[in-house]
Design a protein around this motif. Structure first.
Motif, short mmCIF file in Angstrom:
data_model
loop_
_atom_site.label_atom_id
_atom_site.label_comp_id
_atom_site.label_asym_id
_atom_site.label_seq_id
_atom_site.Cartn_x
_atom_site.Cartn_y
_atom_site.Cartn_z
N MET A 1 0.81 -1.45 0.01
CA MET A 1 -0.06 0.03 0.04
C MET A 1 0.75 1.39 -0.02
SD MET A 1 -2.89 0.99 0.11
CE MET A 1 -4.01 2.33 0.29
N ILE A 2 1.99 1.02 0.58
CA ILE A 2 2.81 2.32 1.02
C ILE A 2 3.46 2.60 -0.60
CG2 ILE A 2 4.98 1.14 1.48
CD1 ILE A 2 4.02 4.28 2.88
N ASP A 3 3.78 1.83 -1.15
CA ASP A 3 4.34 1.74 -2.77
C ASP A 3 3.30 2.64 -3.63
OD1 ASP A 3 6.57 0.63 -2.07
OD2 ASP A 3 5.93 -1.23 -2.80
N LYS A 4 1.84 2.32 -3.41
CA LYS A 4 0.77 3.20 -4.21
C LYS A 4 0.63 4.45 -3.87
CE LYS A 4 -1.71 -1.00 -5.36
NZ LYS A 4 -3.07 -1.80 -5.35
N ILE A 5 1.04 4.68 -2.58
CA ILE A 5 0.87 6.10 -2.03
C ILE A 5 2.08 6.69 -2.80
CG2 ILE A 5 0.88 7.42 0.17
CD1 ILE A 5 -0.47 5.31 1.69
N LYS A 6 3.38 6.16 -2.63
CA LYS A 6 4.42 6.95 -3.12
C LYS A 6 4.32 7.38 -4.66
CE LYS A 6 8.00 4.81 -0.20
NZ LYS A 6 9.27 3.75 -0.39
N LEU A 7 3.72 6.41 -5.37
CA LEU A 7 3.33 6.59 -6.76
C LEU A 7 2.30 7.82 -6.85
CD1 LEU A 7 3.60 2.91 -8.35
CD2 LEU A 7 5.11 4.87 -8.28
N ALA A 8 1.43 7.82 -5.89
CA ALA A 8 0.42 8.82 -6.01
C ALA A 8 0.99 10.05 -5.71
CB ALA A 8 -0.83 8.36 -5.40
#
Length: 115
Positions: A1-8
């Motif tokens: 989930m943290i990776d998706k937040i980074k990309l967002a």
């Protein structure tokens, strides 16, 4: 989930950099361009901390290595190939022009208008 937040967050930084270009419309063009570049740099920096970003960096490095292995044609090969393509294009243009003229005459003949 943290990776998706980074990309967002990376996309948000990119959007903010682009928005800065329009928000600083009363400033010098250099400032506007620097705002866009800052957004791009920040966006790339955040994106590279994610696994997808690391994959993209690895792909970029492999692409550069592969491009170095490419054997480019010599000047003579390039000129010969270009001339061959140009001659073929002229031959095909003449052929298609003759076919077009032939069809035009056939349509006129079929419609009874004479050639």
């Amino acid at each position: 989930m943290i990776d998706k937040i980074k990309l967002a967050f990376s996309l948000l930084l990119l959007a903010l950099g682009i928005a800065g270009f329009y928000l600083f419309e009363d400033k010098a063009m250099v400032v506007r361009i620097l705002a866009v570049l800052a957004g791009i740099v920040a966006s790339v920096a955040v994106a590279w901390t994610s696994p997808q970003g690391k994959q993209a960096l690895s792909f970029f490095n492999e692409s550069v290595a592969e491009a170095k292995r490419v054997v480019w044609p010599t000047r003579q090969e390039t000129i010969q190939t270009t001339l061959a393509v140009a001659v073929l294009v002229m031959i095909m243009a003449a052929f298609l022009a003759l076919v077009d003229i032939g069809f035009a005459y056939m349509v006129q003949w079929i419609m009874g208008r004479g050639a």
